[in-house]
Design a protein around this motif. Sequence first.
Motif, PDB file in Angstrom:
ATOM      1  N   MET A 154     -17.639  -2.153   2.115  1.00 34.51           N
ATOM      2  CA  MET A 154     -16.249  -2.224   2.491  1.00 34.51           C
ATOM      3  C   MET A 154     -15.705  -3.647   2.302  1.00 34.51           C
ATOM      4  O   MET A 154     -14.559  -3.808   1.930  1.00 34.51           O
ATOM      5  N   LYS A 155     -16.550  -4.650   2.570  1.00 33.72           N
ATOM      6  CA  LYS A 155     -16.055  -6.018   2.411  1.00 33.72           C
ATOM      7  C   LYS A 155     -15.690  -6.298   0.960  1.00 33.72           C
ATOM      8  O   LYS A 155     -14.767  -7.061   0.691  1.00 33.72           O
ATOM      9  N   HIS A 156     -16.364  -5.651   0.012  1.00 29.68           N
ATOM     10  CA  HIS A 156     -16.064  -5.855  -1.403  1.00 29.68           C
ATOM     11  C   HIS A 156     -14.675  -5.327  -1.752  1.00 29.68           C
ATOM     12  O   HIS A 156     -14.003  -5.893  -2.618  1.00 29.68           O
ATOM     13  N   LEU A 157     -14.228  -4.282  -1.075  1.00 30.25           N
ATOM     14  CA  LEU A 157     -12.880  -3.751  -1.275  1.00 30.25           C
ATOM     15  C   LEU A 157     -11.854  -4.808  -0.883  1.00 30.25           C
ATOM     16  O   LEU A 157     -10.906  -5.086  -1.623  1.00 30.25           O
ATOM     17  N   PHE A 158     -12.032  -5.420   0.280  1.00 28.67           N
ATOM     18  CA  PHE A 158     -11.084  -6.426   0.749  1.00 28.67           C
ATOM     19  C   PHE A 158     -11.132  -7.683  -0.112  1.00 28.67           C
ATOM     20  O   PHE A 158     -10.100  -8.294  -0.383  1.00 28.67           O
ATOM     21  N   ILE A 159     -12.311  -8.067  -0.543  1.00 29.92           N
ATOM     22  CA  ILE A 159     -12.424  -9.215  -1.447  1.00 29.92           C
ATOM     23  C   ILE A 159     -11.694  -8.906  -2.750  1.00 29.92           C
ATOM     24  O   ILE A 159     -10.994  -9.770  -3.296  1.00 29.92           O
ATOM     25  N   GLY A 160     -11.806  -7.679  -3.236  1.00 34.46           N
ATOM     26  CA  GLY A 160     -11.093  -7.269  -4.442  1.00 34.46           C
ATOM     27  C   GLY A 160      -9.580  -7.309  -4.256  1.00 34.46           C
ATOM     28  O   GLY A 160      -8.846  -7.731  -5.158  1.00 34.46           O
ATOM     29  N   ILE A 161      -9.101  -6.886  -3.096  1.00 34.33           N
ATOM     30  CA  ILE A 161      -7.661  -6.913  -2.815  1.00 34.33           C
ATOM     31  C   ILE A 161      -7.154  -8.355  -2.804  1.00 34.33           C
ATOM     32  O   ILE A 161      -6.106  -8.660  -3.391  1.00 34.33           O
ATOM     33  N   THR A 181      -8.539 -10.946  -4.264  1.00 29.38           N
ATOM     34  CA  THR A 181      -8.656 -11.471  -5.623  1.00 29.38           C
ATOM     35  C   THR A 181      -7.494 -10.983  -6.484  1.00 29.38           C
ATOM     36  O   THR A 181      -6.910 -11.755  -7.255  1.00 29.38           O
ATOM     37  N   PHE A 182      -7.125  -9.695  -6.354  1.00 30.02           N
ATOM     38  CA  PHE A 182      -5.974  -9.150  -7.077  1.00 30.02           C
ATOM     39  C   PHE A 182      -4.708  -9.903  -6.689  1.00 30.02           C
ATOM     40  O   PHE A 182      -3.922 -10.302  -7.550  1.00 30.02           O
ATOM     41  N   TYR A 183      -4.511 -10.117  -5.392  1.00 28.28           N
ATOM     42  CA  TYR A 183      -3.345 -10.851  -4.902  1.00 28.28           C
ATOM     43  C   TYR A 183      -3.300 -12.250  -5.509  1.00 28.28           C
ATOM     44  O   TYR A 183      -2.258 -12.692  -5.998  1.00 28.28           O
ATOM     45  N   ARG A 184      -4.427 -12.951  -5.482  1.00 28.19           N
ATOM     46  CA  ARG A 184      -4.471 -14.326  -5.987  1.00 28.19           C
ATOM     47  C   ARG A 184      -4.224 -14.394  -7.490  1.00 28.19           C
ATOM     48  O   ARG A 184      -3.635 -15.359  -7.982  1.00 28.19           O
ATOM     49  N   LYS A 185      -4.653 -13.382  -8.224  1.00 28.07           N
ATOM     50  CA  LYS A 185      -4.536 -13.411  -9.680  1.00 28.07           C
ATOM     51  C   LYS A 185      -3.173 -12.937 -10.174  1.00 28.07           C
ATOM     52  O   LYS A 185      -2.626 -13.491 -11.125  1.00 28.07           O
ATOM     53  N   PHE A 186      -2.599 -11.909  -9.529  1.00 31.47           N
ATOM     54  CA  PHE A 186      -1.389 -11.297 -10.069  1.00 31.47           C
ATOM     55  C   PHE A 186      -0.125 -11.508  -9.232  1.00 31.47           C
ATOM     56  O   PHE A 186       0.962 -11.560  -9.782  1.00 31.47           O
ATOM     57  N   ILE A 187      -0.224 -11.609  -7.940  1.00 30.08           N
ATOM     58  CA  ILE A 187       0.965 -11.700  -7.098  1.00 30.08           C
ATOM     59  C   ILE A 187       1.285 -13.147  -6.733  1.00 30.08           C
ATOM     60  O   ILE A 187       2.431 -13.589  -6.859  1.00 30.08           O
ATOM     61  N   SER A 188       0.297 -13.890  -6.296  1.00 29.85           N
ATOM     62  CA  SER A 188       0.510 -15.264  -5.857  1.00 29.85           C
ATOM     63  C   SER A 188       1.141 -16.170  -6.920  1.00 29.85           C
ATOM     64  O   SER A 188       2.012 -16.973  -6.580  1.00 29.85           O
ATOM     65  N   PRO A 189       0.761 -16.071  -8.200  1.00 30.05           N
ATOM     66  CA  PRO A 189       1.390 -16.949  -9.202  1.00 30.05           C
ATOM     67  C   PRO A 189       2.895 -16.726  -9.363  1.00 30.05           C
ATOM     68  O   PRO A 189       3.599 -17.595  -9.866  1.00 30.05           O
ATOM     69  N   MET A 190       3.397 -15.581  -8.931  1.00 30.27           N
ATOM     70  CA  MET A 190       4.824 -15.294  -9.068  1.00 30.27           C
ATOM     71  C   MET A 190       5.645 -15.817  -7.893  1.00 30.27           C
ATOM     72  O   MET A 190       6.869 -15.712  -7.904  1.00 30.27           O
ATOM     73  N   THR A 191       5.000 -16.376  -6.876  1.00 32.93           N
ATOM     74  CA  THR A 191       5.716 -16.878  -5.710  1.00 32.93           C
ATOM     75  C   THR A 191       5.444 -18.379  -5.550  1.00 32.93           C
ATOM     76  O   THR A 191       4.380 -18.862  -5.943  1.00 32.93           O
ATOM     77  N   PRO A 192       6.398 -19.100  -4.968  1.00 29.13           N
ATOM     78  CA  PRO A 192       6.148 -20.537  -4.763  1.00 29.13           C
ATOM     79  C   PRO A 192       5.084 -20.755  -3.685  1.00 29.13           C
ATOM     80  O   PRO A 192       4.933 -19.924  -2.786  1.00 29.13           O
ATOM     81  N   PRO A 193       4.355 -21.862  -3.746  1.00 36.74           N
ATOM     82  CA  PRO A 193       3.355 -22.145  -2.709  1.00 36.74           C
ATOM     83  C   PRO A 193       4.030 -22.257  -1.337  1.00 36.74           C
ATOM     84  O   PRO A 193       5.035 -22.941  -1.190  1.00 36.74           O
TER      85      PRO A 193
END
Length: 77
Positions: A1-8, A10-22
């Motif tokens: 189960m922890k791998h699911l959350f780590i994947g979520i 990681t997805f956020y950091r790779k695809f969503i975070s770059p589109m928002t300001p720090p």
Amino acid sequence: MKHLFIGIITFYRKFISPMTPPSCRFHPTCSSYGLEAFQKHGAIKGILLTTIRILKCQPLHPGGFDPVPEKWPSKKK
């Protein structure tokens, strides 16, 4: 189960975070904190630690250095 959350996260950091300001007021960032919390403490404790951290990430909290605890927080005597 922890791998699911780590994947979520990681997805956020790779695809969503770059589109928002720090905007994280902490070091390490909330997503880095979440990854480390899940890796060190597993799914249940990782969820709790990450949720507490995200709730603290708001304008009324000063922010600053807030590392993941090495041991699960225990009651103080």
